[in-house]
Design a protein around this motif. Sequence first.
Motif, PDB file in Angstrom:
ATOM      1  N   GLN A   1      -6.039   2.731   0.227  1.00 13.98           N
ATOM      2  CA  GLN A   1      -5.272   3.477  -0.831  1.00 13.98           C
ATOM      3  C   GLN A   1      -6.108   4.847  -1.157  1.00 13.98           C
ATOM      4  OE1 GLN A   1      -3.964   1.573  -4.362  1.00 13.98           O
ATOM      5  NE2 GLN A   1      -4.137   3.530  -5.435  1.00 13.98           N
TER       6      GLN A   1
ATOM      7  N   PHE B   1       0.405   6.941   7.585  1.00 11.90           N
ATOM      8  CA  PHE B   1      -0.071   5.379   7.313  1.00 11.90           C
ATOM      9  C   PHE B   1      -0.116   4.666   8.820  1.00 11.90           C
ATOM     10  CE2 PHE B   1       0.158   1.160   5.900  1.00 11.90           C
ATOM     11  CZ  PHE B   1      -0.603   1.178   4.792  1.00 11.90           C
TER      12      PHE B   1
ATOM     13  N   LEU C   1       0.868  -1.227   0.015  1.00 11.68           N
ATOM     14  CA  LEU C   1       0.052  -0.136   0.070  1.00 11.68           C
ATOM     15  C   LEU C   1       0.937   1.149   0.025  1.00 11.68           C
ATOM     16  CD1 LEU C   1      -3.072  -0.806   2.487  1.00 11.68           C
ATOM     17  CD2 LEU C   1      -3.194   0.336   0.180  1.00 11.68           C
ATOM     18  N   LEU C   2       1.936   1.132   0.753  1.00 13.59           N
ATOM     19  CA  LEU C   2       2.812   2.359   0.748  1.00 13.59           C
ATOM     20  C   LEU C   2       3.397   2.890  -0.534  1.00 13.59           C
ATOM     21  CD1 LEU C   2       4.558   2.280   4.204  1.00 13.59           C
ATOM     22  CD2 LEU C   2       3.085   4.152   3.479  1.00 13.59           C
TER      23      LEU C   2
ATOM     24  N   ARG D   1       2.279   1.865  -3.383  1.00 14.90           N
ATOM     25  CA  ARG D   1       1.042   2.509  -4.255  1.00 14.90           C
ATOM     26  C   ARG D   1       0.882   3.766  -4.033  1.00 14.90           C
ATOM     27  NH1 ARG D   1      -3.435  -2.275  -3.718  1.00 14.90           N
ATOM     28  NH2 ARG D   1      -4.911  -0.571  -4.668  1.00 14.90           N
ATOM     29  N   ILE D   2       0.445   4.026  -2.822  1.00 13.54           N
ATOM     30  CA  ILE D   2       0.428   5.824  -2.180  1.00 13.54           C
ATOM     31  C   ILE D   2       1.498   6.667  -2.478  1.00 13.54           C
ATOM     32  CG2 ILE D   2       0.073   6.867  -0.144  1.00 13.54           C
ATOM     33  CD1 ILE D   2      -1.231   4.504   1.125  1.00 13.54           C
ATOM     34  N   ARG D   3       2.783   6.134  -2.530  1.00 18.22           N
ATOM     35  CA  ARG D   3       3.621   7.202  -2.750  1.00 18.22           C
ATOM     36  C   ARG D   3       3.878   7.222  -4.104  1.00 18.22           C
ATOM     37  NH1 ARG D   3       7.610   4.004   1.299  1.00 18.22           N
ATOM     38  NH2 ARG D   3       7.214   5.307   2.980  1.00 18.22           N
TER      39      ARG D   3
ATOM     40  N   LEU E   1       6.336  13.801  -2.398  1.00 21.49           N
ATOM     41  CA  LEU E   1       5.908  13.414  -1.052  1.00 21.49           C
ATOM     42  C   LEU E   1       7.112  12.932  -0.282  1.00 21.49           C
ATOM     43  CD1 LEU E   1       2.654  11.475  -1.681  1.00 21.49           C
ATOM     44  CD2 LEU E   1       2.787  13.616  -0.489  1.00 21.49           C
TER      45      LEU E   1
ATOM     46  N   LEU F   1      -4.634   8.523  -0.350  1.00 16.70           N
ATOM     47  CA  LEU F   1      -4.128   9.557  -1.384  1.00 16.70           C
ATOM     48  C   LEU F   1      -5.002  10.814  -1.299  1.00 16.70           C
ATOM     49  CD1 LEU F   1      -4.001   6.967  -4.644  1.00 16.70           C
ATOM     50  CD2 LEU F   1      -2.415   8.490  -3.598  1.00 16.70           C
TER      51      LEU F   1
ATOM     52  N   GLU G   1      -8.478  -2.924   0.866  1.00 17.62           N
ATOM     53  CA  GLU G   1      -7.084  -2.303   0.394  1.00 17.62           C
ATOM     54  C   GLU G   1      -7.281  -1.074  -0.504  1.00 17.62           C
ATOM     55  OE1 GLU G   1      -4.321  -5.509  -0.198  1.00 17.62           O
ATOM     56  OE2 GLU G   1      -3.046  -4.247  -1.450  1.00 17.62           O
TER      57      GLU G   1
ATOM     58  N   VAL H   1       4.569  10.199   4.807  1.00 21.69           N
ATOM     59  CA  VAL H   1       3.603   9.343   4.388  1.00 21.69           C
ATOM     60  C   VAL H   1       3.415   8.078   5.426  1.00 21.69           C
ATOM     61  CG1 VAL H   1       2.806   7.828   2.425  1.00 21.69           C
ATOM     62  CG2 VAL H   1       3.810   9.955   2.071  1.00 21.69           C
TER      63      VAL H   1
ATOM     64  N   GLY I   1      -1.167   6.423  -6.582  1.00 18.03           N
ATOM     65  CA  GLY I   1      -2.450   5.549  -6.983  1.00 18.03           C
ATOM     66  C   GLY I   1      -2.174   4.904  -8.250  1.00 18.03           C
TER      67      GLY I   1
END
Lengths: 76, 183
Positions: B43, B17, A66-67, A69-71, B8, B47, B39, B13, A74
């Motif tokens: 996300q 998180f 997830l990290l 994908r977020i960084r 970022l 975001l 999931e 982050v 998306g």
Amino acid sequence: MTCEELVAALSAYIDGELDEETRAAAEEHLATCRKCPIALRTTEATIALYRSALRGGVGAERRARLLERIRAGGGA
Amino acid sequence: MGHTDAELDGEAVAALFDAWADRIWRLAVGMLGDEAEAEDVVQEVFLKALTRGGGFEGRSSAGTWLYRVAHNACLDRLRKRRRHATEALDGEAPFPRVLVDWSARADRLLLDGEARAELDAAVAELPETLRAAFLLRDVEELSTAEAAAALGITPSALKVRLHRARLLLRERLSTYFLERSAT
């Protein structure tokens, strides 16, 4: 207090939200009723069961994915 | 959806998180009953939180904002599935009928795969409005005011939903344990 009134106030009783007078009446009813204490205990047990069962978190593998994908914003 | 800042800060982050992901994840899994979709919700929420102008920056109640965005993301997915409409919202809380006292056995039941599946099925079958109230108050342990703010409803409406959810789940689990003890 009747059984119906006790059941209507059950959540407020569990959450400690009843005023003193209503709480005393609820406790008096619970001390003499055979059924309502079971309703109370099984409702409290239901809450406790879910609280324990659903405590899981994201987990290491999913966290890493997830990290990433977020960084990536998306797009991954 | 807008774009997150290309620069970022990785540590920032990760910090955001780690502070919130488990909680958002539990709400999403509880609401959707589907880990892959949950999931995607996590996300989406992060975001949005990290997008400039997304509404998150500078908020004093970060948790409320995150829960609200997560809840709305779950509702969007539930609507797409067209299941569990909210028609039961105004239904009465069930009067307890099955009165077997299984409370002393509750801890052992957690270790039982079949009972765990029953727990998941029971919460999945709640109307989504009741499910959200139950998950935020009784699993995430938000206060009445916090849960109500996250769902955009009044504290008294939250209490009504929570009460119904608890009694519906209690009835269903009691029926299940009664049937199991009879076999």
